[in-house]
Design a protein around this motif. Structure first.
Motif, PDB file in Angstrom:
ATOM      1  N   ARG A  69      37.024  37.053  28.059  1.00 31.49           N
ATOM      2  CA  ARG A  69      37.528  36.289  29.203  1.00 31.49           C
ATOM      3  C   ARG A  69      36.846  34.933  29.190  1.00 31.49           C
ATOM      4  N   ASP A 113      41.394  33.926  27.252  1.00 32.41           N
ATOM      5  CA  ASP A 113      41.363  35.363  27.544  1.00 32.41           C
ATOM      6  C   ASP A 113      42.077  36.053  26.398  1.00 32.41           C
ATOM      7  N   THR A 124      42.282  41.337  31.588  1.00 32.80           N
ATOM      8  CA  THR A 124      41.330  40.303  31.983  1.00 32.80           C
ATOM      9  C   THR A 124      41.645  39.696  33.353  1.00 32.80           C
TER      10      THR A 124
END
Length: 479
Positions: free
Chosen positions: A439, A399, A100
């Motif tokens: 994310r 995330d 991410t």
């Protein structure tokens, strides 16, 4: 009363998402629980779901929930080399691999050697990325003193090429310039990241050997001695100036021993190992030819075993992909002209996970998952001062990676997201698959539907250092 990992105060916002699971991989270990998420951040971890019915729910069941992975070594080729990779394709490959956040390298066209060129790249990437990002600035060999005054809001790390190859136009060949760079970086508090091979040694060998006749000659012309000599120079400069130095894609047993000895002596030097060096040996080079041509080159079984020990014992700091795509035509051209580098951000986590499970089949998988999160999330976030990244904890960015640890699957060219369209891992059967990547609390990859999320990844601001150790390696046996 419900036990809370973090007790929200009265100002804690109402959660808009709850991620539940029996295997949440936190810095304190693997546990069951519920992540309460609001505004893209984790607000609490609870034993019971205390969110209102209006909040969204995601149940990971027995899959692991990992912190979003951080790949601190990618080449997404923007600007100037987008015929073989770009941020749309590179970031798709990243999120399919659970990554991410990425840190992109400066050897583009033009190279990002100054704040204005780096910020221009950031503007070009805006709106095209599924991942958050930070950029390593490149060291200008003609102006190493610039690192002393580097604006931390632009970059906190600088890439140094000590050896050249096809896409490394800014090699530091002058020993005096290299020394100035270490001094300036120490003065400016800049983290150096180094391609540590000795260019002069390679030039000497090239002049002696002449033109190569086969792909198999590559390792002989780029031998381990190049890395050993360069790492020894780095260690001496770190000793002299106290510069924070991170050796990228370390490839040999001798280099690993040297850096570990320097760490034991208190030097702020750390190292990265790539998924490629953990996955392939020179036997694979005989089979795959230029597809596994790397810089540093792929080494033998004994070196691979030493690198795996560095991971298991917690000696390395980061795992990186060195995602460096080239087209098939470029890779399969002339023997001398075939560039080193291969894609790998998509395969990194599953390749390392598969290797751990095969090499250590009796190990508690929770231990393996914690190790993966530590070296592919927590420690790169600490080393490079990435705010909000690297951990599942209250206050951190939401995330997350839903990872099925036992799912077998075979990689085909159809699965490859990189613009280059190929992978050296084609035909591999992996154990473990990324089912979903989030994310900031929003899905950016869903394996069930095969869909991606919004291309609104952000440029991460600078953060204060996490601690004074700068990510120095822990004692052996940590993992």
């Amino acid at each position: 009363m419900d036990r809370l990992t973090s007790v929200p105060d009265l100002a804690t916002p109402v959660p808009d998402l709850v991620v539940s699971g029996r295997r949440l991989v936190t810095p304190q270990g693997v546990r069951r629980g519920h992540l309460l998420i609001s505004g893209g951040r984790i607000t609490a971890i609870t034993d019971t779901d205390t969110a209102p019915a209006s909040a969204g729910r995601l149940d990971a069941g027995d899959h692991y929930v990992l912190p979003g992975l951080v790949d601190s070594h990618v080449h997404f080729r923007t600007p100037g080399l987008t015929h073989k990779e770009d941020w749309e394709h590179g970031s798709r490959a990243a999120v399919r691999g659970g990554v991410t956040t990425v840190m992109d390298m400066p050897n583009t066209v033009p190279p990002t050697l100054a704040p204005e060129t780096l910020l221009a790249k950031a503007r070009q990437v805006a709106g095209r990325s599924l991942v958050d990002m930070r950029f390593h600035i490149g060291l200008d060999p003609a102006r190493p003193e610039l690192l002393a005054d580097l604006d931390a809001s632009v970059a906190t790390s600088a890439k140094v090429f000590m050896a050249g190859h096809h896409t490394a136009p800014t090699v530091v060949r002058d020993p005096a310039a290299l020394e100035k760079a270490f001094a300036a970086a120490a003065e400016g508090g800049v983290q150096l990241v180094l391609h540590a091979e000795d260019d002069g040694l390679f030039a000497l060998l090239d002049a002696w050997w002449g033109e190569p006749g086969s792909y198999l000659e590559y390792e002989r012309r780029r031998p381990r001695t190049g890395g050993i000599v360069a790492v020894a120079k780095v260690v001496e400069l770190v000793r002299r100036y106290g510069t924070r130095a991170h050796i990228l894609h370390l490839s040999s047993a001798e280099e690993a021993d040297l850096v570990c000895a320097a760490q034991a002596a208190g030097y702020p030097v750390t190292f990265e190992v790539t998924g490629h060096h953990l996955s392939f040996t020179d036997d694979d080079t005989r089979r795959l030819g230029a597809r596994t041509r790397l810089s540093p080159s792929i080494r033998g079984r004994a070196d691979q075993d030493r690198l795996w020990r560095a991971l298991v014992d917690g000696q390395l700091t980061t795992l990186g992909s060195d995602h460096a795509p080239h087209t098939v035509a470029e890779k399969t051209g002339t023997v001398a002209g075939s560039p080193p580098g291969l894609p790998g951000v998509q395969e990194l986590a599953v390749a390392v996970w598969t290797g751990m499970r095969r090499r250590r089949p009796d190990e508690d998988p929770d231990t393996a998952a914690t190790r993966l999160a530590r070296h592919l999330s927590q420690r790169p976030a600490e080393l490079f001062r990435l705010p909000g990244k690297g951990r599942i904890a209250p206050g951190a960015d939401a995330d997350l990676v839903v990872f099925a640890p036992d799912t077998p699957w075979m990689l085909s060219a159809h699965d490859v997201e990189s613009k280059c369209g190929w992978s050296a891992y084609e035909g591999w059967t992996f154990t473990g698959r990324v089912e979903r990547t989030l994310r900031a609390g929003r899905t950016v990859w869903d394996a069930a539907s095969g869909t991606f999320g919004a291309y609104d990844g952000r440029l991460l601001p600078a953060a204060d250092p996490v601690d004074t150790t700068n990510g120095a390696a822990p004692a052996a046996g940590e993992g």
